[in-house]
Design an enzyme around this catalytic site. Structure first.
Site, PDB file in Angstrom:
ATOM      1  N   GLN A   4      48.865 -96.442   0.573  1.00  0.00           N
ATOM      2  CA  GLN A   4      47.435 -97.550  -0.032  1.00  0.00           C
ATOM      3  C   GLN A   4      47.420 -97.926  -0.972  1.00  0.00           C
ATOM      4  O   GLN A   4      46.794 -99.483  -0.703  1.00  0.00           O
ATOM      5  CB  GLN A   4      46.420 -96.463   0.407  1.00  0.00           C
ATOM      6  CG  GLN A   4      46.745 -95.433   1.307  1.00  0.00           C
ATOM      7  CD  GLN A   4      45.659 -94.771   1.966  1.00  0.00           C
ATOM      8  OE1 GLN A   4      45.572 -93.670   1.251  1.00  0.00           O
ATOM      9  NE2 GLN A   4      44.624 -94.834   3.109  1.00  0.00           N
TER      10      GLN A   4
ATOM     11  N   CYS B 147      40.361 -94.695   8.067  1.00  0.00           N
ATOM     12  CA  CYS B 147      41.472 -94.106   6.258  1.00  0.00           C
ATOM     13  C   CYS B 147      41.132 -95.539   5.533  1.00  0.00           C
ATOM     14  O   CYS B 147      41.089 -96.618   6.722  1.00  0.00           O
ATOM     15  CB  CYS B 147      42.339 -95.202   7.112  1.00  0.00           C
ATOM     16  SG  CYS B 147      44.109 -95.107   6.066  1.00  0.00           S
ATOM     17  N   LEU B 148      41.306 -95.092   4.637  1.00  0.00           N
ATOM     18  CA  LEU B 148      40.845 -96.796   4.068  1.00  0.00           C
ATOM     19  C   LEU B 148      41.376 -97.735   4.198  1.00  0.00           C
ATOM     20  O   LEU B 148      41.277 -98.874   3.928  1.00  0.00           O
ATOM     21  CB  LEU B 148      40.476 -95.522   2.088  1.00  0.00           C
ATOM     22  CG  LEU B 148      40.174 -94.868   1.813  1.00  0.00           C
ATOM     23  CD1 LEU B 148      40.642 -94.360   0.180  1.00  0.00           C
ATOM     24  CD2 LEU B 148      38.773 -95.678   1.768  1.00  0.00           C
TER      25      LEU B 148
ATOM     26  N   HIS C  57      46.578 -85.803   6.409  1.00  0.00           N
ATOM     27  CA  HIS C  57      46.603 -86.988   6.662  1.00  0.00           C
ATOM     28  C   HIS C  57      47.116 -88.108   5.409  1.00  0.00           C
ATOM     29  O   HIS C  57      48.271 -88.605   5.558  1.00  0.00           O
ATOM     30  CB  HIS C  57      45.270 -87.736   6.654  1.00  0.00           C
ATOM     31  CG  HIS C  57      44.350 -89.605   6.151  1.00  0.00           C
ATOM     32  ND1 HIS C  57      43.632 -89.807   8.019  1.00  0.00           N
ATOM     33  CD2 HIS C  57      44.557 -90.200   5.927  1.00  0.00           C
ATOM     34  CE1 HIS C  57      43.795 -90.912   7.321  1.00  0.00           C
ATOM     35  NE2 HIS C  57      44.544 -91.018   6.736  1.00  0.00           N
ATOM     36  N   GLU C  58      46.880 -87.464   4.518  1.00  0.00           N
ATOM     37  CA  GLU C  58      47.526 -88.206   2.717  1.00  0.00           C
ATOM     38  C   GLU C  58      48.897 -87.578   3.250  1.00  0.00           C
ATOM     39  O   GLU C  58      49.729 -88.555   3.068  1.00  0.00           O
ATOM     40  CB  GLU C  58      47.238 -87.292   1.956  1.00  0.00           C
ATOM     41  CG  GLU C  58      45.996 -87.785   1.487  1.00  0.00           C
ATOM     42  CD  GLU C  58      45.091 -89.014   2.480  1.00  0.00           C
ATOM     43  OE1 GLU C  58      45.859 -90.215   1.243  1.00  0.00           O
ATOM     44  OE2 GLU C  58      43.488 -89.392   2.659  1.00  0.00           O
TER      45      GLU C  58
ATOM     46  N   HIS D  67      50.850 -90.272   5.065  1.00  0.00           N
ATOM     47  CA  HIS D  67      50.760 -91.460   4.613  1.00  0.00           C
ATOM     48  C   HIS D  67      52.010 -91.623   4.096  1.00  0.00           C
ATOM     49  O   HIS D  67      52.586 -92.497   3.087  1.00  0.00           O
ATOM     50  CB  HIS D  67      49.321 -91.567   3.477  1.00  0.00           C
ATOM     51  CG  HIS D  67      48.625 -92.275   4.246  1.00  0.00           C
ATOM     52  ND1 HIS D  67      48.416 -93.880   4.456  1.00  0.00           N
ATOM     53  CD2 HIS D  67      47.523 -91.811   4.128  1.00  0.00           C
ATOM     54  CE1 HIS D  67      47.115 -93.973   4.976  1.00  0.00           C
ATOM     55  NE2 HIS D  67      46.584 -93.461   5.106  1.00  0.00           N
TER      56      HIS D  67
ATOM     57  N   GLY E 215      40.004 -89.168   0.278  1.00  0.00           N
ATOM     58  CA  GLY E 215      41.858 -89.013  -0.312  1.00  0.00           C
ATOM     59  C   GLY E 215      43.129 -90.347  -0.016  1.00  0.00           C
ATOM     60  O   GLY E 215      42.246 -90.991   0.407  1.00  0.00           O
TER      61      GLY E 215
HETATM   62 ZN    ZN Z   1      44.468 -92.806   5.452  1.00  0.00          ZN
END
Ligand code: ZN
Length: 186
Positions: free
Chosen positions: A51, A89-90, A131-132, A135, A46
């Site tokens: 991000q 998380c990226l 989670h997304e 964000h 995701g």
């Molecule tokens: Zn994340």
């Protein structure tokens, strides 16, 4: 193929509220493609607009070979027994923590064609969507950790963050990473 820079923890954009998308432009469609390219290269499941330094309320996900673009997504209902699982998380590379979330969600969003759709998700797919969508409202998985766990996650991050000057993660130049954790990152 277009690979975008990923913003990491410390960049204020990760804490900002996004703006609902009113018009789906060609630029936004092209951005969605670049977000998928970037997410796949980073081995994520995701990736949300903040991000990659954008303020549109948009995210891409791909759980079990089901790529999906969600514009202006909303959780209509969350249900099921809360389940705890490790998340990464990226935008916070090499930091992980157990997060408890409802195991089922019902989400409504617009697709890239501008048409509304709804999705019922469970397990990892439900976790990824939550989670997304977090964000898109400036919320990160570390916010769910207990005080002690969050402190230890932030201590780990304080050692990692120097690898990302300017809070920017450039995938081609990514430092080697440990592989002791599941590679499903969001
Ligand atoms: Zn994340």
């Amino acid at each position: 193929m277009s690979i975008l820079e990923i913003r990491v923890l410390g960049d204020p954009i990760l804490r900002a509220e996004t703006a609902p998308v009113s018009t789906i432009t060609d630029e936004l469609r092209s951005l969605a493609r670049s977000m998928f390219d970037t997410m796949y290269l980073a081995k994520g499941i995701g990736l949300a607009a903040p991000q990659i330094g954008r303020t549109e309320r948009m995210t891409v996900v791909d759980v079990d070979d089901n790529p999906l673009v969600l514009i202006n997504p909303e959780i209509l209902d969350a249900s099921g027994k809360p389940a705890k699982a490790e998340e990464g998380c990226l935008s916070i590379p090499d930091v992980y923590g157990d997060v408890e979330r409802p195991s089922n969600v019902h989400v409504r969003a617009l697709g890239l064609n501008g048409k509304p759709f709804e999705v019922e998700a469970s397990d990892l797919f439900a976790r990824c969507l939550q989670h997304e969508i977090d964000h898109l409202h400036g919320k990160l998985f570390i916010d769910y950790l207990s005080v002690l766990k969050r402190r230890s996650a932030l201590a780990k991050w304080s050692k990692e963050k120097d690898k990302y000057p300017g809070f920017v993660r450039t995938l081609a130049e990514d430092p080697p990473r440990s592989h002791e954790h599941p590679d499903e990152e969001l």
